[in-house]
Design an enzyme around this catalytic site. Sequence first.
Site, mmCIF file in Angstrom:
data_model
loop_
_atom_site.group_PDB
_atom_site.id
_atom_site.type_symbol
_atom_site.label_atom_id
_atom_site.label_comp_id
_atom_site.label_asym_id
_atom_site.label_seq_id
_atom_site.Cartn_x
_atom_site.Cartn_y
_atom_site.Cartn_z
ATOM 1 N N ARG A 135 4.199 16.207 117.318
ATOM 2 C CA ARG A 135 2.793 16.922 117.723
ATOM 3 C C ARG A 135 1.888 15.491 117.948
ATOM 4 O O ARG A 135 2.037 14.384 118.063
ATOM 5 C CB ARG A 135 2.168 17.406 115.972
ATOM 6 C CG ARG A 135 2.786 18.970 115.353
ATOM 7 C CD ARG A 135 2.192 19.442 116.247
ATOM 8 N NE ARG A 135 2.938 21.253 115.708
ATOM 9 C CZ ARG A 135 4.417 20.958 115.747
ATOM 10 N NH1 ARG A 135 5.573 20.509 117.124
ATOM 11 N NH2 ARG A 135 5.160 22.614 115.545
ATOM 12 N N GLU A 192 -2.725 22.011 123.678
ATOM 13 C CA GLU A 192 -2.081 22.152 124.354
ATOM 14 C C GLU A 192 -2.426 23.968 124.369
ATOM 15 O O GLU A 192 -2.833 24.458 124.109
ATOM 16 C CB GLU A 192 -0.884 22.641 123.776
ATOM 17 C CG GLU A 192 -0.668 20.656 123.326
ATOM 18 C CD GLU A 192 1.243 21.343 122.368
ATOM 19 O OE1 GLU A 192 2.226 22.061 122.274
ATOM 20 O OE2 GLU A 192 1.888 19.866 122.151
ATOM 21 N N HIS A 203 5.631 20.451 126.066
ATOM 22 C CA HIS A 203 6.242 20.584 124.664
ATOM 23 C C HIS A 203 7.471 21.707 124.933
ATOM 24 O O HIS A 203 7.796 23.343 124.331
ATOM 25 C CB HIS A 203 5.277 22.211 124.059
ATOM 26 C CG HIS A 203 5.050 21.806 122.681
ATOM 27 N ND1 HIS A 203 3.970 21.650 121.583
ATOM 28 C CD2 HIS A 203 6.944 21.749 121.790
ATOM 29 C CE1 HIS A 203 4.949 22.143 120.391
ATOM 30 N NE2 HIS A 203 6.288 21.879 120.345
#
Length: 320
Positions: free
Chosen positions: A237, A266, A284
């Site tokens: 993360r 994000e 991601h």
Amino acid sequence: MSQKVVVFSQIDREILMKLEQRYQVVQINPKNGDVNQQILEASRDADGMIGAGRVLNERNLKHAEKLKVISSVSVGYDNYDVGYLNQKNIWLAHTPHVLTETTADLAFALLMSAARKVPSLDAWTKHGQWSRTAGPDQFGVDIYGKTLGIIGLGHIGAAIARRGFHGFNMNVLYHSRREKIETAEQFKAEFCTLNELLSRSDFVVVAVDLNAESRALIGAKELQLMQPHAVLVNIARGSVVDEQALIQALKNRSIFAAGLDVYEKEPLQQSELFQLDNAVTLPHVGSATAQTRKRMVELAYKNLVDALEGRQPQYCVKSA
Ligand code: 8YV
């Protein structure tokens, strides 16, 4: 009257159709206005929710009096208020294991790309700049036989260790809250303090869950412990690493490069990272293969159905 399910992110069409055959389905759509307001309204009489990538907490679930389960299409669950859900007896289910190998593959894709400057040299070649034999500006760093330091030796961390140990003859170090003797011995992995791992590793891979202890775990001080030829990879993360401190370390070249799949905010559409030739930036995509995402949503569907039929889902998250 069939039960109501709120779908709060895009999911596989086949699974959506299966849901629609079984339940009254309401889909949250950012095009229809404020997502939190939509969740607040739609969850009011919902029995279940399924999706990923949204913060769900007391603020947008306060009217969800009938909610029995949130089935997350993810292994990570840092965007859910687990304590609140447990207090309201709402099951939080997630999808571990099915994405482990895919995510570990991506970690190594980032490690190798950053080590050997793959994205910047690809652009260099395609822009016609290859006019003579590659020289020091194009040199990368070696991987085979080097030291791999893994922060977080969970399922994904162990899969990364396996790749390094068996695939690249790497010496494996790891740091986690407690020793993982059985897992570590498979890769002759040495348990060490975070500072020791950072100072000894040629490659540091962040594979730890995001929680109160791991938030901002890697800051300026920690980055300064890394060697100038070392590479940082983050597939966990973004908030585990202080992004501004990382940008400074990359600008100062106090580390060789970074391979990133996750960020503090994000989606990331503007960042100084995008101007750095020693930062490899992916959107991601750790679990993003068609096969793995299908397995994830199928598991999330099963978790949801089990819960709505009164059975505890196979993979439930409990507050720490
Ligand atoms: C994303 C992930 O959740 O599973 C996780 O925790 O980080 C990823 O699989 C998935 O891409 C949905 O956003």
